[in-house]
Design an enzyme around this catalytic site. Structure first.
Site, short mmCIF file in Angstrom:
data_model
loop_
_atom_site.label_atom_id
_atom_site.label_comp_id
_atom_site.label_asym_id
_atom_site.label_seq_id
_atom_site.Cartn_x
_atom_site.Cartn_y
_atom_site.Cartn_z
N VAL A 9 0.85 -1.20 -0.03
CA VAL A 9 -0.04 0.06 0.09
C VAL A 9 0.74 1.35 0.04
O VAL A 9 1.95 1.26 0.53
CB VAL A 9 -0.72 -0.05 1.17
CG1 VAL A 9 -1.77 1.41 1.38
CG2 VAL A 9 -2.03 -0.95 1.08
N CYS A 10 0.60 2.20 -0.89
CA CYS A 10 1.31 3.27 -0.85
C CYS A 10 0.30 4.53 -0.43
O CYS A 10 -0.87 4.55 -0.36
CB CYS A 10 2.06 3.59 -2.23
SG CYS A 10 0.92 3.84 -3.53
#
Length: 182
Positions: A57-58
């Site tokens: 996840v960014c």
């Protein structure tokens, strides 16, 4: 008649399959501003397959400018380090649709906010054309974990856009990137 239909079909194909992708009705950039996490991704590029298991996840920060453009700052974990990238999304005549120049691919890409409730999730469609057409569907959330119904909505939308089950992923949760704020 057959030749005309083929010609029309080819013209539609060559001008972009993404033409039917519409932005969120009454899109409000000010409500959309702030912190978002990319928690889902559907991507049809063959070279992407080798990165699927490494993806996490960014986090991104959407900051509207006075002109209606967006400064998008993205932080992602890569090789155990937190990397920052900054993009300028230029507004178009349709609220919720933007373009930006990818220095990595040396091409202009289209980005459309397809659906959002502003406080919980957003479905984003990204399109680019190289030697063939590529598209992405992303699910963004205000938090790293979203309700199962929203994950299913994202997967259903990605399948409707022609993505196979194998090309639809929900990345692993990320460590604190950026650390200590942004």
């Amino acid at each position: 008649m057959k030749i005309t239909l083929v010609t029309i079909s080819m013209a539609v194909f060559l001008t972009g399959i993404h033409a039917d992708v519409q932005p969120q009705k009454n899109f409000d950039l000010k409500k959309f501003a702030g912190k978002w996490y990319r928690v889902g991704l559907a991507y049809d590029s063959p070279s992407f397959a080798r990165y699927r298991k490494k993806l996490t996840v960014c986090m991104g920060l959407v900051e509207p400018t006075e002109t209606g453009d967006v400064i998008m700052t993205v932080w992602k974990t890569k090789s155990s380090t937190c990397q920052k990238e900054v993009f300028r999304y230029e507004k178009t005549t349709s609220p919720g649709m933007f373009t930006y120049f990818s220095t990595r691919h040396n091409k202009v890409k289209d980005i459309t906010v397809v659906e959002t409730n502003y406080t919980e999730y957003a479905l984003i469609f990204k399109y680019k054309k190289f030697n063939k057409e590529y598209s992405q569907v992303s699910l963004y959330g205000r938090t790293q974990k979203l309700r199962p119904e929203l994950l299913e909505k994202f997967k259903r939308y990605a399948r409707q856009q022609g993505f196979s089950e194998e090309s639809i992923i929900t990345p692993a949760l990320a460590d604190s990137c950026p650390t200590g704020g942004h």
